[in-house]
Design an enzyme around this catalytic site. Structure first.
Site, PDB file in Angstrom:
ATOM      1  N   ASP A 150       0.788  -1.513  -0.106  1.00  0.00           N
ATOM      2  CA  ASP A 150      -0.038  -0.228  -0.142  1.00  0.00           C
ATOM      3  C   ASP A 150       0.896   1.294  -0.051  1.00  0.00           C
ATOM      4  OD1 ASP A 150      -2.994   1.334   0.458  1.00  0.00           O
ATOM      5  OD2 ASP A 150      -1.893   2.665   2.328  1.00  0.00           O
ATOM      6  N   GLU A 185       1.848  -0.693  -4.966  1.00  0.00           N
ATOM      7  CA  GLU A 185       1.044   0.887  -5.194  1.00  0.00           C
ATOM      8  C   GLU A 185       1.881   2.113  -5.198  1.00  0.00           C
ATOM      9  OE1 GLU A 185      -3.684   3.167  -3.822  1.00  0.00           O
ATOM     10  OE2 GLU A 185      -1.688   2.529  -2.333  1.00  0.00           O
TER      11      GLU A 185
HETATM   12  C1  GLC Z   1      -4.228   2.879  -0.536  1.00  0.00           C
HETATM   13  C2  GLC Z   1      -5.669   2.692  -0.374  1.00  0.00           C
HETATM   14  C3  GLC Z   1      -6.525   2.870  -0.411  1.00  0.00           C
HETATM   15  C4  GLC Z   1      -6.654   3.837   1.029  1.00  0.00           C
HETATM   16  C5  GLC Z   1      -4.895   4.341   1.547  1.00  0.00           C
HETATM   17  C6  GLC Z   1      -4.158   4.764   2.610  1.00  0.00           C
HETATM   18  O1  GLC Z   1      -4.254   3.960  -2.158  1.00  0.00           O
HETATM   19  O2  GLC Z   1      -5.564   1.180  -1.695  1.00  0.00           O
HETATM   20  O3  GLC Z   1      -8.108   2.193  -0.263  1.00  0.00           O
HETATM   21  O4  GLC Z   1      -7.350   4.517   1.845  1.00  0.00           O
HETATM   22  O5  GLC Z   1      -4.051   3.112   1.106  1.00  0.00           O
HETATM   23  O6  GLC Z   1      -3.750   3.601   3.364  1.00  0.00           O
END
Ligand code: GLC
Length: 514
Positions: A200, A258
């Protein structure tokens, strides 16, 4: 053992997939009960969103204990049973890791609040004195990605940093304890048999020295540009090297990041040989339904990773963005375009991530204000509705309110007209979106065996594109123009929608030919 190179991953938003105990929230046992479906669909691996102990301010992305299961989702025994069963079905299991922040209910943060300024307990987070008289102003002008300031003041006057909700304090990645704890978490889940991780906010963690002000503090919520001081600092690459070094001890495990970084060269740094195996390229997901733009996004994404010898990772959908059907215009044209784009990504070399419900052609749900739960709604002063519309539970069968997802009240209301979109309705119908995805995954698996990592483009009429994955006999043609076009030569093996009577490819449609 690089099993992920051509894999189709399926993202399970655990809260919304399948509820086994009637509390209206999906759980691990619910997923286990649907493994037969996932096998039939033809996916290779799952990505489970966070199911760890959490007060659920951000539905699990606020982790209070990264090495335990939240009771709402089950327990460690349920997790072990799920992994074992999934493997028996030939499906690999990957899990989410949230290293940028913890929950404010994490024992570390609680200890930090009980400890004085300057204590080792506070040094695991970013606690700072404020600016201005009495330190009443936050230490810098950063905004939270979810709206409002990125700083919250505690009773003794210090402020702590949270790039997301106030209940998600950012961890201090200059602190060795923070490193050691992530390493422990990685090993914990590897030892339990997981096949990999989704990292994440993989471009977060590291913060710039001195936490300088942001020159554009009023940037849009849930988005940021490459020059945003909150993200993409050199130090983050050391974190990914550490993650990689741990995973290298466990053969066959992978990590996907991500990475919301658009610049191709900066993006590629995350997937260098000693860092993450894969990084989501979000460019295609941000691209309109336009052949020229789609082609450019594909070329950009391929170039980005080719230079460092990594594989592209395609996705059109996840729990943070509007669903493709709605993004591409909604209604019948939106669905037709979403199906066409699915054929494009599934024909490309590399990894594909599908998001639960994408295979059913679900649109965003229209939710009443009372139902909204994303922290973005409150933090934006109720000006941004947030991401709930793409998180509505999966309709399995029958009619509302629970559509076979739950025997109780679903945690987000499911639209009445979704009975036409349930798995049960679609599975027997050979023209359904679900049958279309099953066939596409089956053909992809057959053709990927011999395919290479390049793409050859063919000439195509304006508003159209056509390509072939190197080494594959499968040609993909897409029509984003307003008029039907002739298909390239070959035998049609699958189309995203019906062809014209004369065999031409209609607007909003894609075809695979051999
Ligand atoms: C990432 C996740 C999202 C979350 C954020 C904070 O972007 O995909 O859903 O709110 O991180 O953890």
């Amino acid at each position: 053992m690089r099993w992920w190179r051509d894999a189709v991953f399926y993202q399970v938003y655990v809260r919304s997939f399948s509820d086994s105990d009637g509390d209206g929230v999906g759980d691990l046992e619910g997923i286990r009960s649907r493994l037969g479906y996932l096998e039939l669909l033809g996916v290779d691996a799952l990505w489970l969103t966070p199911f760890y102990r959490s007060p659920m301010t951000d539905h699990g992305y606020d982790v209070a204990d990264p090495r335990d299961v939240d009771p709402v989702f089950g327990d460690l025994a349920a997790f072990d049973a799920l992994v074992e069963d999934a493997h028996r079905h030939g499906i690999r299991v990957t899990v989410d890791l949230v290293p940028n922040h913890s929950s404010s209910e994490h024992e570390w943060f609680r200890a930090a609040l009980e400890s004085p300024a300057g204590s080792p307990e506070r040094a695991r987070y970013h606690f700072k004195p404020g600016r201005g008289p009495d330190g009443a102003e936050p230490p810098n002008n950063w905004r939270s990605v979810f709206g409002g300031p990125a700083w919250t003041r505690v009773p003794d006057g210090e402020w702590y940093l949270h790039l997301f909700a106030a209940e998600q304090p950012d961890l201090n990645w200059t602190n060795p304890e923070v490193w050691a704890d992530l390493e422990k978490t990685l090993r914990f889940w590897c030892d339990r048999g997981v096949d990999g991780f989704r990292i994440d906010v993989a471009h977060g963690m590291s913060k710039p020295d001195g936490l300088p002000d942001h020159t554009e503090p009023d940037a849009a919520l849930l988005a940021h540009s490459d020059d945003d001081p909150r993200f993409d600092h050199e130090g983050v690459h050391d974190v990914h090297r550490m993650i990689r070094a741990v995973l290298d001890h466990y053969p066959g495990r992978m990590a996907v990041g991500e990475v919301w970084v658009s610049d191709a060269d900066r993006f590629a740094r995350y997937v260098r040989p000693d860092e993450l195996h894969l990084g989501f390229n979000f460019r295609l997901l941000q691209t309109a339904f336009d052949a020229a733009e789609v082609r450019e996004a594909i070329e950009h994404s391929m170039e980005a990773v080719a230079g460092v010898g990594a594989h592209p990772t395609w996705t059109l959908s996840n729990h943070d963005v509007s669903r493709p059907v709605s993004r591409y215009g909604g209604g019948a044209p939106g669905l037709a375009r979403a199906r066409a784009m699915a054929l494009v990504v599934l024909a490309l070399p590399g990894v594909v991530y599908l998001y639960n419900g994408e295979e059913l052609g679900l649109p965003d749900a229209e939710l009443p204000e009372w139902a909204l739960q994303d922290p973005v709604w409150e933090r934006s002063g109720r000006t941004e509705r947030g991401r709930d519309a793409c998180r509505v539970p999966v309709p399995w069968e029958g009619d509302g309110p629970g559509f076979g997802f739950t025997t109780g009240e679903p945690w987000l209301p499911m639209p009445d007209d979704w009975s036409a979109l349930t798995v049960a309705t679609q599975i027997e119908d050979t023209t359904s979106t679900l049958s279309f995805f099953r066939r596409a995954l089956e053909l992809r698996a057959e053709h990927a065996v011999s395919a290479g990592s390049g793409v050859e483009w063919y000439g195509a009429p304006p508003g159209c594109l056509a390509f072939r994955r190197s080494g594959s006999t499968l040609v993909c043609a897409l029509n984003t123009s307003d008029a039907p076009v002739p298909l390239p030569p070959g035998d049609v093996v699958l189309t995203s929608g019906p062809l014209e009577d004369d065999g031409r490819l209609p607007p909003n449609t894609a075809a695979w030919l051999t």
